[in-house]
Write a protein that holds these residues in place. Structure first.
Motif, PDB file in Angstrom:
ATOM      1  N   THR A 123      27.849  38.334  39.055  1.00  0.00           N
ATOM      2  CA  THR A 123      27.622  37.420  40.167  1.00  0.00           C
ATOM      3  C   THR A 123      27.884  35.989  39.716  1.00  0.00           C
ATOM      4  O   THR A 123      27.692  35.644  38.553  1.00  0.00           O
ATOM      5  CB  THR A 123      26.184  37.541  40.692  1.00  0.00           C
ATOM      6  OG1 THR A 123      25.264  37.336  39.610  1.00  0.00           O
ATOM      7  CG2 THR A 123      25.937  38.914  41.306  1.00  0.00           C
ATOM      8  N   PRO A 124      28.299  35.130  40.630  1.00  0.00           N
ATOM      9  CA  PRO A 124      28.618  33.748  40.257  1.00  0.00           C
ATOM     10  C   PRO A 124      27.368  32.885  40.126  1.00  0.00           C
ATOM     11  O   PRO A 124      26.348  33.141  40.769  1.00  0.00           O
ATOM     12  CB  PRO A 124      29.481  33.265  41.436  1.00  0.00           C
ATOM     13  CG  PRO A 124      29.050  34.096  42.589  1.00  0.00           C
ATOM     14  CD  PRO A 124      28.659  35.425  42.029  1.00  0.00           C
ATOM     15  N   VAL A 125      27.457  31.871  39.282  1.00  0.00           N
ATOM     16  CA  VAL A 125      26.436  30.837  39.145  1.00  0.00           C
ATOM     17  C   VAL A 125      27.108  29.508  39.450  1.00  0.00           C
ATOM     18  O   VAL A 125      28.091  29.149  38.795  1.00  0.00           O
ATOM     19  CB  VAL A 125      25.828  30.817  37.730  1.00  0.00           C
ATOM     20  CG1 VAL A 125      24.833  29.661  37.588  1.00  0.00           C
ATOM     21  CG2 VAL A 125      25.160  32.146  37.414  1.00  0.00           C
ATOM     22  N   ARG A 126      26.587  28.787  40.436  1.00  0.00           N
ATOM     23  CA  ARG A 126      27.201  27.521  40.854  1.00  0.00           C
ATOM     24  C   ARG A 126      26.090  26.549  41.255  1.00  0.00           C
ATOM     25  O   ARG A 126      25.507  26.664  42.340  1.00  0.00           O
ATOM     26  CB  ARG A 126      28.147  27.746  42.032  1.00  0.00           C
ATOM     27  CG  ARG A 126      29.405  28.511  41.693  1.00  0.00           C
ATOM     28  CD  ARG A 126      29.970  29.254  42.884  1.00  0.00           C
ATOM     29  NE  ARG A 126      30.243  28.435  44.039  1.00  0.00           N
ATOM     30  CZ  ARG A 126      31.399  27.796  44.257  1.00  0.00           C
ATOM     31  NH1 ARG A 126      32.381  27.901  43.376  1.00  0.00           N
ATOM     32  NH2 ARG A 126      31.582  27.065  45.343  1.00  0.00           N
ATOM     33  N   LEU A 127      25.788  25.610  40.380  1.00  0.00           N
ATOM     34  CA  LEU A 127      24.791  24.579  40.657  1.00  0.00           C
ATOM     35  C   LEU A 127      25.328  23.243  40.162  1.00  0.00           C
ATOM     36  O   LEU A 127      25.811  23.147  39.027  1.00  0.00           O
ATOM     37  CB  LEU A 127      23.467  24.876  39.947  1.00  0.00           C
ATOM     38  CG  LEU A 127      22.639  26.071  40.415  1.00  0.00           C
ATOM     39  CD1 LEU A 127      21.496  26.322  39.436  1.00  0.00           C
ATOM     40  CD2 LEU A 127      22.098  25.838  41.818  1.00  0.00           C
ATOM     41  N   ALA A 128      25.235  22.226  40.999  1.00  0.00           N
ATOM     42  CA  ALA A 128      25.624  20.885  40.569  1.00  0.00           C
ATOM     43  C   ALA A 128      24.803  19.866  41.348  1.00  0.00           C
ATOM     44  O   ALA A 128      24.561  20.045  42.548  1.00  0.00           O
ATOM     45  CB  ALA A 128      27.120  20.638  40.796  1.00  0.00           C
ATOM     46  N   ARG A 129      24.378  18.816  40.667  1.00  0.00           N
ATOM     47  CA  ARG A 129      23.585  17.797  41.350  1.00  0.00           C
ATOM     48  C   ARG A 129      23.741  16.443  40.685  1.00  0.00           C
ATOM     49  O   ARG A 129      23.822  16.326  39.464  1.00  0.00           O
ATOM     50  CB  ARG A 129      22.122  18.219  41.423  1.00  0.00           C
ATOM     51  CG  ARG A 129      21.169  17.531  40.582  1.00  0.00           C
ATOM     52  CD  ARG A 129      19.714  17.953  40.793  1.00  0.00           C
ATOM     53  NE  ARG A 129      19.392  18.375  42.121  1.00  0.00           N
ATOM     54  CZ  ARG A 129      18.143  18.573  42.545  1.00  0.00           C
ATOM     55  NH1 ARG A 129      17.138  18.415  41.725  1.00  0.00           N
ATOM     56  NH2 ARG A 129      17.905  18.963  43.770  1.00  0.00           N
ATOM     57  N   PHE A 160      12.826   8.734  43.874  1.00  0.00           N
ATOM     58  CA  PHE A 160      13.765   9.726  43.379  1.00  0.00           C
ATOM     59  C   PHE A 160      14.673  10.159  44.521  1.00  0.00           C
ATOM     60  O   PHE A 160      14.264  10.210  45.679  1.00  0.00           O
ATOM     61  CB  PHE A 160      12.999  10.942  42.841  1.00  0.00           C
ATOM     62  CG  PHE A 160      13.880  12.108  42.476  1.00  0.00           C
ATOM     63  CD1 PHE A 160      14.492  12.169  41.234  1.00  0.00           C
ATOM     64  CD2 PHE A 160      14.113  13.133  43.375  1.00  0.00           C
ATOM     65  CE1 PHE A 160      15.311  13.238  40.902  1.00  0.00           C
ATOM     66  CE2 PHE A 160      14.925  14.198  43.049  1.00  0.00           C
ATOM     67  CZ  PHE A 160      15.529  14.254  41.808  1.00  0.00           C
ATOM     68  N   ASN A 161      15.910  10.490  44.164  1.00  0.00           N
ATOM     69  CA  ASN A 161      16.845  11.025  45.166  1.00  0.00           C
ATOM     70  C   ASN A 161      17.832  11.947  44.454  1.00  0.00           C
ATOM     71  O   ASN A 161      18.138  11.754  43.274  1.00  0.00           O
ATOM     72  CB  ASN A 161      17.597   9.899  45.875  1.00  0.00           C
ATOM     73  CG  ASN A 161      18.102  10.317  47.242  1.00  0.00           C
ATOM     74  OD1 ASN A 161      17.936  11.469  47.655  1.00  0.00           O
ATOM     75  ND2 ASN A 161      18.707   9.389  47.959  1.00  0.00           N
ATOM     76  N   ALA A 162      18.293  12.976  45.163  1.00  0.00           N
ATOM     77  CA  ALA A 162      19.230  13.936  44.569  1.00  0.00           C
ATOM     78  C   ALA A 162      20.215  14.405  45.616  1.00  0.00           C
ATOM     79  O   ALA A 162      19.901  14.470  46.820  1.00  0.00           O
ATOM     80  CB  ALA A 162      18.479  15.128  43.984  1.00  0.00           C
ATOM     81  N   TYR A 163      21.407  14.754  45.157  1.00  0.00           N
ATOM     82  CA  TYR A 163      22.483  15.242  46.021  1.00  0.00           C
ATOM     83  C   TYR A 163      23.006  16.536  45.403  1.00  0.00           C
ATOM     84  O   TYR A 163      23.626  16.506  44.337  1.00  0.00           O
ATOM     85  CB  TYR A 163      23.607  14.209  46.117  1.00  0.00           C
ATOM     86  CG  TYR A 163      23.134  12.812  46.434  1.00  0.00           C
ATOM     87  CD1 TYR A 163      23.144  12.320  47.742  1.00  0.00           C
ATOM     88  CD2 TYR A 163      22.664  11.971  45.412  1.00  0.00           C
ATOM     89  CE1 TYR A 163      22.703  11.036  48.020  1.00  0.00           C
ATOM     90  CE2 TYR A 163      22.225  10.690  45.688  1.00  0.00           C
ATOM     91  CZ  TYR A 163      22.246  10.224  46.994  1.00  0.00           C
ATOM     92  OH  TYR A 163      21.803   8.951  47.276  1.00  0.00           O
ATOM     93  N   ASP A 164      22.739  17.654  46.045  1.00  0.00           N
ATOM     94  CA  ASP A 164      23.228  18.939  45.561  1.00  0.00           C
ATOM     95  C   ASP A 164      24.570  19.231  46.199  1.00  0.00           C
ATOM     96  O   ASP A 164      24.715  19.193  47.436  1.00  0.00           O
ATOM     97  CB  ASP A 164      22.212  20.035  45.890  1.00  0.00           C
ATOM     98  CG  ASP A 164      20.963  19.899  45.033  1.00  0.00           C
ATOM     99  OD1 ASP A 164      20.968  20.418  43.909  1.00  0.00           O
ATOM    100  OD2 ASP A 164      20.004  19.250  45.492  1.00  0.00           O
ATOM    101  N   VAL A 165      25.565  19.537  45.375  1.00  0.00           N
ATOM    102  CA  VAL A 165      26.945  19.660  45.837  1.00  0.00           C
ATOM    103  C   VAL A 165      27.624  20.826  45.123  1.00  0.00           C
ATOM    104  O   VAL A 165      27.115  21.350  44.129  1.00  0.00           O
ATOM    105  CB  VAL A 165      27.727  18.357  45.563  1.00  0.00           C
ATOM    106  CG1 VAL A 165      27.129  17.186  46.331  1.00  0.00           C
ATOM    107  CG2 VAL A 165      27.763  18.044  44.060  1.00  0.00           C
ATOM    108  N   LEU A 166      28.778  21.201  45.635  1.00  0.00           N
ATOM    109  CA  LEU A 166      29.583  22.241  44.993  1.00  0.00           C
ATOM    110  C   LEU A 166      31.039  21.814  44.819  1.00  0.00           C
ATOM    111  O   LEU A 166      31.887  22.641  44.497  1.00  0.00           O
ATOM    112  CB  LEU A 166      29.510  23.545  45.797  1.00  0.00           C
ATOM    113  CG  LEU A 166      28.149  24.254  45.793  1.00  0.00           C
ATOM    114  CD1 LEU A 166      28.190  25.490  46.682  1.00  0.00           C
ATOM    115  CD2 LEU A 166      27.729  24.628  44.386  1.00  0.00           C
ATOM    116  N   SER A 167      31.331  20.542  45.029  1.00  0.00           N
ATOM    117  CA  SER A 167      32.682  20.037  44.818  1.00  0.00           C
ATOM    118  C   SER A 167      32.641  18.522  44.675  1.00  0.00           C
ATOM    119  O   SER A 167      31.661  17.875  45.086  1.00  0.00           O
ATOM    120  CB  SER A 167      33.605  20.411  45.985  1.00  0.00           C
ATOM    121  OG  SER A 167      33.239  19.690  47.161  1.00  0.00           O
TER     122      SER A 167
END
Length: 562
Positions: free
Chosen positions: A230-236, A254-261
């Motif tokens: 299975t794939p693992v895809r996490l970026a922030r 605090f602030n966060a932006y979860d993205v995949l590209s």
């Protein structure tokens, strides 16, 4: 031993399709080698005393990228391949095995792991390392089982004598997504430029601007015959700004932006505007009056409500806890009973990849025990329907529903994933604030409170402790009967689960997402929550603890004006 469970906010669904490719033959080589070693191991270990009756491997094949900028300079930059195997080995039998929670001693949740060599042409180095790890894990499992046997003879009868394990169904699944790709140089430049906004701000004692990514695959194989890729895809991308008041109270934004590209990252203009807003909020908190202990009507904004549900309800409906004699069992015997306001329905669904185009950190297809993820209705119209289940069964719930989760090196237990709260009736958010003012006047209170942001908190679930929770808001407004608002600081939410959820009387239609990480026995796992803003008839607040140390006498050099 007291258990404190923490949430840290590294603070209709649209159907989303991913660019998916079929698994190539060479990509299945790890599964082939793991399965071969499994068969070889089980032939021997099942005959031992105590016998090994189940083995599972989790292999993480990930590319990790981390960039951290602090005080306008790059503090850390790492880009590496992470190729690590862990082994879950069970000794004894499903009825009683080495994973049983001990009464007389501390329970062992750790799993053996090893950094793996590349497979190469013949796979010999890889298979030898698997063998070495399996030998070590089997020995540890047998030793733990001996402790469990001794404990069971000395301990009193268990309230729930369900088996320790239910063998998962055999599954075969292989899926790949393209690797995440980001422009490291552009991100580093963006973070440095963002960090520059803290210059000339002496009230910012420290700051951190970071980007982190995990991209790759997770392989799973067990002695039942399951083989998964299975794939693992996490970026922030995230930032945190820290300060301290004159009386020693720590404050942060605090602030966060979860993205995949790369394209999903915030634009420079958006990021700078958000940071400026956070700086204004931090400065306002420095001047804000301190909160007082009080019980008043409260609006929990959408993301804060999602954290509230996670902490106050979520950990108490994780299945494995229900059969632990040390667990408080707040909801154990309440299936079919009303436990929250009938306005609310709560479903945990790991299969949801996005909400409103925001990637959900709690998304996965199979859990760490090789069980397929699925939606689980926890509460329907206020009534408790079930629990989050791993492969550790309890009375009335004899199988996993795909929520066995754990950090690398820790045994999976039942954990939350994507916890979604919906309301059967909603109003626009502006109307919710009007209803708050009406409730303040009806109760003849001096003011009410709006909680914009929660950083997390902890909940106590052991019988040795009060069954309470304590959550830490990071942005709170006091609202007066005439509608005036002012920020306050140092307010912690406290209460008990059975009372708190019954206070929800209205909900808005402004659903939003929090993405974060949650820590429990199996350490940190990525989680998400979706909720609307809600109005509670009352919540109790107490003062937040302070450090006792004043801010530095000498301002930081980066805080001096340009």
């Amino acid at each position: 031993m007291k258990k404190y469970i923490f949430l840290f906010i590294i603070v209709g669904f649209p159907f989303i399709t991913f660019a998916q490719t079929m698994c190539r033959v060479q990509d299945q080589k790890p599964l082939e080698l793991l399965s071969k070693e499994l068969k070889r191991s089980m032939r021997v270990f099942k005959k031992q005393k105590p016998p090994i009756y189940y083995i599972a491997y989790n292999l993480n094949d990930l590319n990790l990228l981390d960039i951290e900028v602090s005080e306008n300079g790059v503090a850390y930059k790492g880009d590496r391949h992470h190729f690590v195997l862990q082994a879950q080995v069970r000794a004894g039998s499903p009825l009683m095995d080495n994973t049983r929670t001990l009464k007389m001693d501390n329970t062992n949740y750790s799993l053996d792991t090893l950094q793996m060599p590349e497979i190469g042409k013949d796979g010999k180095a890889f298979s030898t390392t698997v063998w070495r790890l399996t030998e070590k894990a089997a020995e540890a499992a047998q030793q733990d089982f001996n402790r469990v046997q001794a404990d069971s003879q000395a301990a009193s009868e268990r309230a729930d004598d369900s088996p320790d394990f239910v063998l998962p169904q055999k599954e075969t699944f292989c899926e790949e997504y393209p690797a995440l790709e980001f422009d490291k140089q552009k991100i580093e430049q963006l973070l440095v430029k963002a960090s520059d906004l803290t210059r000339g701000k002496p009230y910012v004692l420290s700051s951190s601007f970071s980007f982190e990514m995990q991209s790759g695959s997770r392989y799973f194989a067990d002695s039942v015959g399951t083989q998964l890729k299975t794939p693992v895809r996490l970026a922030r991308l995230s930032y945190i700004l820290r300060g301290k008041t004159a009386d020693g109270a720590k404050i942060n934004r605090f602030n966060a932006y979860d993205v995949l590209s790369q394209e999903e990252l915030p634009t420079e203009q958006q990021l700078m505007a958000d940071i400026e807003q956070s700086l204004q909020e931090l400065q306002s908190l420095l001047k804000a009056p301190e909160a007082e202990p009080i019980t008043v009507p409260v609006i929990l904004k959408n993301r804060a409500m999602a954290v509230f549900v996670h902490e106050v309800l979520g950990h108490r409906v994780e299945g494995h806890r229900q059969k632990e004699d040390s667990f408080g069992k707040t909801f154990t015997d309440k299936v079919g009973q009303e436990i929250v306001a009938p306005l609310l329905t709560i479903v945990d669904d790991a299969t949801l990849p996005y909400f409103n185009n925001i990637p959900l950190r709690g998304f996965y297809q199979y859990d760490e025990e090789g069980v397929r993820a699925r939606p689980v209705t926890l509460v329907e119209n206020g009534i408790l329907k079930g629990f989050l289940m791993s492969s550790s069964p309890i009375k009335g719930f004899n199988a996993s529903n795909g929520h066995g989760r754990g950090d690398e090196g820790l045994r999976p237990v039942a954990r939350m994933a994507n916890t979604r709260v919906t309301a059967s009736q909603t109003v626009p958010y502006d109307k919710l604030e009007q209803l708050l003012l009406q409730e303040i006047k009806r109760q003849n209170k001096p003011y009410g409170i709006i909680i914009e942001d929660l950083s997390g908190g902890f909940t106590m679930t052991e019988t040795s402790s009060p069954q309470t929770f304590k959550l830490t808001p990071t942005l709170v407004y006091r609202v007066y009967p005439d509608g005036r608002k002012e920020p306050i600081r140092g307010a912690d939410i406290v209460g008990t689960p059975l009372a708190a959820f019954r206070e929800v009387i209205f909900a808005a239609d402004d659903y939003d997402v929090f993405n974060g990480s949650c820590r429990a026995e199996s350490e940190w796992v990525p989680v998400s929550g979706i909720a609307p803003s809600v109005l509670l008839r009352k919540l109790e607040f107490e003062k937040t603890g302070k450090s006792g140390l004043q801010p530095p006498l000498l301002p930081p050099p980066f805080g001096e004006a340009k």
